[in-house]
Enzyme design. Structure first.
Site, PDB file in Angstrom:
ATOM      1  N   GLU A 187     -64.135 -21.323 -23.299  1.00 40.24           N
ATOM      2  CA  GLU A 187     -63.212 -20.921 -22.486  1.00 40.24           C
ATOM      3  C   GLU A 187     -62.296 -21.826 -22.598  1.00 40.24           C
ATOM      4  OE1 GLU A 187     -64.879 -21.038 -18.334  1.00 40.24           O
ATOM      5  OE2 GLU A 187     -62.926 -20.662 -17.790  1.00 40.24           O
TER       6      GLU A 187
ATOM      7  N   ARG B  27     -78.613 -27.752 -24.149  1.00 40.80           N
ATOM      8  CA  ARG B  27     -77.532 -28.461 -24.585  1.00 40.80           C
ATOM      9  C   ARG B  27     -77.612 -29.562 -25.081  1.00 40.80           C
ATOM     10  NH1 ARG B  27     -72.998 -28.292 -21.029  1.00 40.80           N
ATOM     11  NH2 ARG B  27     -73.460 -25.974 -20.646  1.00 40.80           N
TER      12      ARG B  27
ATOM     13  N   LYS C 253     -66.467 -30.265 -18.759  1.00 33.40           N
ATOM     14  CA  LYS C 253     -65.177 -30.322 -18.867  1.00 33.40           C
ATOM     15  C   LYS C 253     -64.154 -30.726 -17.805  1.00 33.40           C
ATOM     16  CE  LYS C 253     -65.326 -26.318 -21.061  1.00 33.40           C
ATOM     17  NZ  LYS C 253     -64.848 -25.032 -21.707  1.00 33.40           N
TER      18      LYS C 253
HETATM   19  P1  ATP Z   1     -68.212 -26.451 -18.936  1.00 36.15           P
HETATM   20  O1  ATP Z   1     -69.213 -25.803 -17.895  1.00 36.15           O
HETATM   21  O2  ATP Z   1     -68.151 -27.931 -18.857  1.00 36.15           O
HETATM   22  O3  ATP Z   1     -66.844 -25.962 -18.648  1.00 36.15           O
HETATM   23  P2  ATP Z   1     -68.916 -24.833 -20.856  1.00 36.15           P
HETATM   24  O4  ATP Z   1     -70.412 -25.167 -21.351  1.00 36.15           O
HETATM   25  O5  ATP Z   1     -69.010 -23.688 -19.795  1.00 36.15           O
HETATM   26  O6  ATP Z   1     -68.498 -26.330 -20.310  1.00 36.15           O
HETATM   27  P3  ATP Z   1     -67.672 -23.360 -22.590  1.00 36.15           P
HETATM   28  O7  ATP Z   1     -66.329 -23.380 -23.247  1.00 36.15           O
HETATM   29  O8  ATP Z   1     -67.975 -21.990 -22.072  1.00 36.15           O
HETATM   30  O9  ATP Z   1     -68.034 -24.555 -21.942  1.00 36.15           O
HETATM   31  O10 ATP Z   1     -68.822 -23.481 -24.009  1.00 36.15           O
HETATM   32  C1  ATP Z   1     -68.615 -22.691 -25.277  1.00 36.15           C
HETATM   33  C2  ATP Z   1     -69.804 -22.858 -25.917  1.00 36.15           C
HETATM   34  O11 ATP Z   1     -70.300 -24.097 -26.164  1.00 36.15           O
HETATM   35  C3  ATP Z   1     -70.956 -22.065 -24.933  1.00 36.15           C
HETATM   36  O12 ATP Z   1     -71.797 -21.200 -25.776  1.00 36.15           O
HETATM   37  C4  ATP Z   1     -71.730 -23.252 -24.445  1.00 36.15           C
HETATM   38  O13 ATP Z   1     -72.915 -22.665 -24.235  1.00 36.15           O
HETATM   39  C5  ATP Z   1     -71.546 -24.058 -25.781  1.00 36.15           C
HETATM   40  N1  ATP Z   1     -71.822 -25.503 -25.026  1.00 36.15           N
HETATM   41  C6  ATP Z   1     -71.010 -26.173 -24.122  1.00 36.15           C
HETATM   42  N2  ATP Z   1     -71.465 -27.345 -23.826  1.00 36.15           N
HETATM   43  C7  ATP Z   1     -72.414 -27.696 -24.746  1.00 36.15           C
HETATM   44  C8  ATP Z   1     -73.542 -28.792 -25.045  1.00 36.15           C
HETATM   45  N3  ATP Z   1     -73.430 -29.847 -24.124  1.00 36.15           N
HETATM   46  N4  ATP Z   1     -74.307 -28.584 -25.832  1.00 36.15           N
HETATM   47  C9  ATP Z   1     -74.543 -27.414 -26.769  1.00 36.15           C
HETATM   48  N5  ATP Z   1     -73.581 -26.520 -26.388  1.00 36.15           N
HETATM   49  C10 ATP Z   1     -72.523 -26.363 -25.632  1.00 36.15           C
HETATM   50 MG    MG Z   2     -68.858 -21.628 -19.801  1.00 41.61          MG
END
Ligand code: ATP
Ligand code: MG
Length: 554
Positions: free
Chosen positions: A35, A261, A271
């Site tokens: 995102e 994760r 984020k």
């Molecule tokens: P936040 O919830 O902090 O905004 P997010 O996980 O929703 O972060 P995205 O931009 O949706 O962030 O993440 C893109 C991809 O990266 C998704 O498929 C997510 O599962 C993966 N991802 C995000 N954080 C992690 C992590 N700590 N370890 C592994 N994969 C991750």
């Molecule tokens: Mg997300």
């Protein structure tokens, strides 16, 4: 290369192997769906290495798709930084960049299809009422009084929502599934809501935006994704993912798989929290070298190979766990020990005068790497006045101290043996100058009379060395799991950055930003890539020679 060559194996790759063997799929298509509401961090790198790595190893494809359904939180700056970071990590997406917003027309069409099939309705409960009606994990939810509207009425109201005739929060479109489902996500989830926001890709074309769960599965299907890989918190959402695809007319049914994760000690990975650090100026920006972002690690001197290697070493499982910072550090240390050229810098200088050296500078040729002659040599000027590290001199010391001691000898790295003859101090008793003599028979050889000189210290010419600001970093938080603190800002380490005014050897004036050197005995450092606050050279310490989480010392 420090990157291990072997292909990783993990449960997702085993599923893919089985799907290819059974003929369920003939090729593999994955995607990485960030995102664009922040910069990528090391957790994203895990997902990137998994998704793009699979595409590489199976000769498949991996899309970069911006999951951009929240216009208020998103920004084109994030889109650009994400593209840049994915490339820097060494990956190429297949074809054009994808945006969920490219599918807004399709998504709208599928919403109409669900309404027409009696599988979606326009609800007018307020958000509070909706929460109340949803029930709890132990109690089923209640039906909204608007749940049984006619198809015609739903179509007409959804049209009004689309045409901007409905205020935000007054109506939304919900899937009609099961208010008693043990999975909360299945209790008539909202699939469209009204938002009068300008979107970074679609401008003001839409004032209704689809929700993540509705958008994600359809985007995957439209792109022909075979294995849709996400993190464990989406496990329950898989029901909804499958429900949507089963109930619309689409001829692709991707399968969602979840993995755990990455969590790293002494940092935060949300984020929202990283954004707060940036907007409240608690760090210098998303790419502050203390941040766990890809751009921060890069500015700190991490190589992309070291991050890929880290992702390989931590593996992919379904177990939640928290990785120690030292595992990340050992990946970069292994890489740089092997590949970084050596140089000399004095972080806390004290002056040395070689009294029996006269004349101009003597240019010495010093190896760039002790075990790799192919990395060549560089010219290091030896002059009458030098700097050494203040902690490398003592007036008195026992035998364990193998550095310069008054009346004793030490070797200067790549140069001569010197002897400390006398010192000069200021009024406060600080040593200002160490007067030495040198043995001009000792360049590249031991003293002729068999004197044993044990210690070797680093040095820089005081006459032609270059002043540089040197930044040493410590963990950003004082506790291993700052995310669990009531207020994570209160556990920021006030000493996460120490700035030194040092001196570096002249060859480093050419140092390319982000390219790391081993400063002899002091650790790995790289020139800073971005700092307009100072004109002088700035070096960031990437990592210590051993474990920086332990106390910095010998
Ligand atoms: P936040 O919830 O902090 O905004 P997010 O996980 O929703 O972060 P995205 O931009 O949706 O962030 O993440 C893109 C991809 O990266 C998704 O498929 C997510 O599962 C993966 N991802 C995000 N954080 C992690 C992590 N700590 N370890 C592994 N994969 C991750
Ligand atoms: Mg997300």
């Amino acid at each position: 290369m420090s990157e291990s060559e072997a292909r990783p194996t993990n449960f997702i790759r085993q599923i893919i192997d089985a799907d290819l063997a059974s003929g369920k799929h003939t090729s593999v298509h994955t995607r990485f769906p960030p995102e664009p509401n922040g910069y990528l961090h090391i957790g994203h790198a895990k997902s990137i290495c998994l998704n793009f790595g699979i595409a590489q190893d199976y000769q498949g494809q991996c899309n970069l798709r911006f999951d951009d359904t929240n216009p208020e939180k998103e920004d084109i700056e994030y889109v650009e930084s994400i593209k840049n970071d994915v490339n820097w990590l060494g990956f190429e997406w297949s074809g054009e960049i994808c945006y969920s917003s490219n599918y807004f027309d399709n998504l709208y069409g599928f919403a109409i299809e669900l309404i027409t099939k009696g599988l979606a309705y326009v609800d007018e409960l307020s958000p509070e009422q909706m929460r109340e009606y949803r029930g709890t994990l132990t109690e089923p939810g209640k039906h909204s009084p608007y749940r049984d509207r006619s198809v015609e009425e739903n179509l007409a109201l959804f049209d009004k929502m689309k045409n901007g005739e409905v205020e935000e929060g007054k109506m939304c479109l919900r899937a009609k599934i099961d208010m008693a489902s043990p999975f909360m996500v299945m209790r008539d989830p909202v699939i469209y809501r009204v938002r009068f926001a300008t979107h970074h890709q679609t401008g003001d074309k839409w004032c209704i935006y689809p929700m993540y769960d509705f958008t994600h599965c359809i985007s995957d299907a439209l792109e022909g994704i075979t294995h849709s890989i996400c993190t464990l918190e989406f496990m329950d959402n898989r029901r909804l993912y499958d429900w949507v695809l089963e109930n619309i007319t689409i001829d692709c049914q991707p399968h969602q798989y979840e993995f755990s994760r990455l969590n790293l000690e002494y940092t935060v990975m949300s984020k929202r929290k990283l954004n707060q650090l940036v907007t409240e100026n608690l760090v210098s920006g998303w790419n502050d070298p203390r941040m766990p972002t890809i751009s921060g690690l890069r500015r700190r001197g991490f190589t992309s190979a070291s991050i890929r290697e880290f992702c390989k070493r931590i593996g992919v499982t379904k177990q939640d766990n928290t990785i120690e910072m030292s595992s990340l550090e050992s990946c970069i240390r292994d890489d740089l020990n092997e590949n970084a050229p050596r140089a000399m810098a004095v972080l806390d200088p004290v002056k040395v005068v070689i009294e029996n050296f006269d004349g101009e500078a003597e240019i010495l040729n010093v190896a760039n790497h002790p075990n790799k002659p192919e990395m060549g040599t560089r010219e290091v000027p030896f002059t009458r006045e030098l700097f050494i590290e203040r902690e490398d001199f003592r007036e008195e010391a026992n035998k364990k101290y193998k550095r310069l001691v008054l009346g004793k000898e030490v070797r200067l790295r790549g140069a001569y043996v010197i002897k400390a003859e006398r010192i000069e101090k200021d009024e406060e008793g600080n040593i200002t100058t160490i007067f030495c003599s040198y043995d001009n028979e000792t360049l590249g050889q031991n003293p002729a009379d068999g004197r044993k000189v044990k210690g070797v210290i680093h040095w820089v010419s005081a006459q032609v060395g270059i002043p540089a600001e040197i930044r040493l970093y410590d963990r950003l938080f004082t506790v291993p799991n700052p995310g669990a603190a009531d207020d994570f800002v209160s556990v920021i380490n006030p000493e996460s950055l120490t700035t030194m005014q040092g001196v570096v050897e002249p060859s480093l004036v050419e140092a390319e930003a982000e390219k790391a050197f081993q400063f002899e005995r002091m650790g790995y450092f790289c020139a800073d890539s971005k700092d307009s606050t100072t004109d002088s050279l700035v070096f960031n310490r990437t990592v210590g020679l051993r474990d920086t989480w332990a106390k910095i010392g010998d």
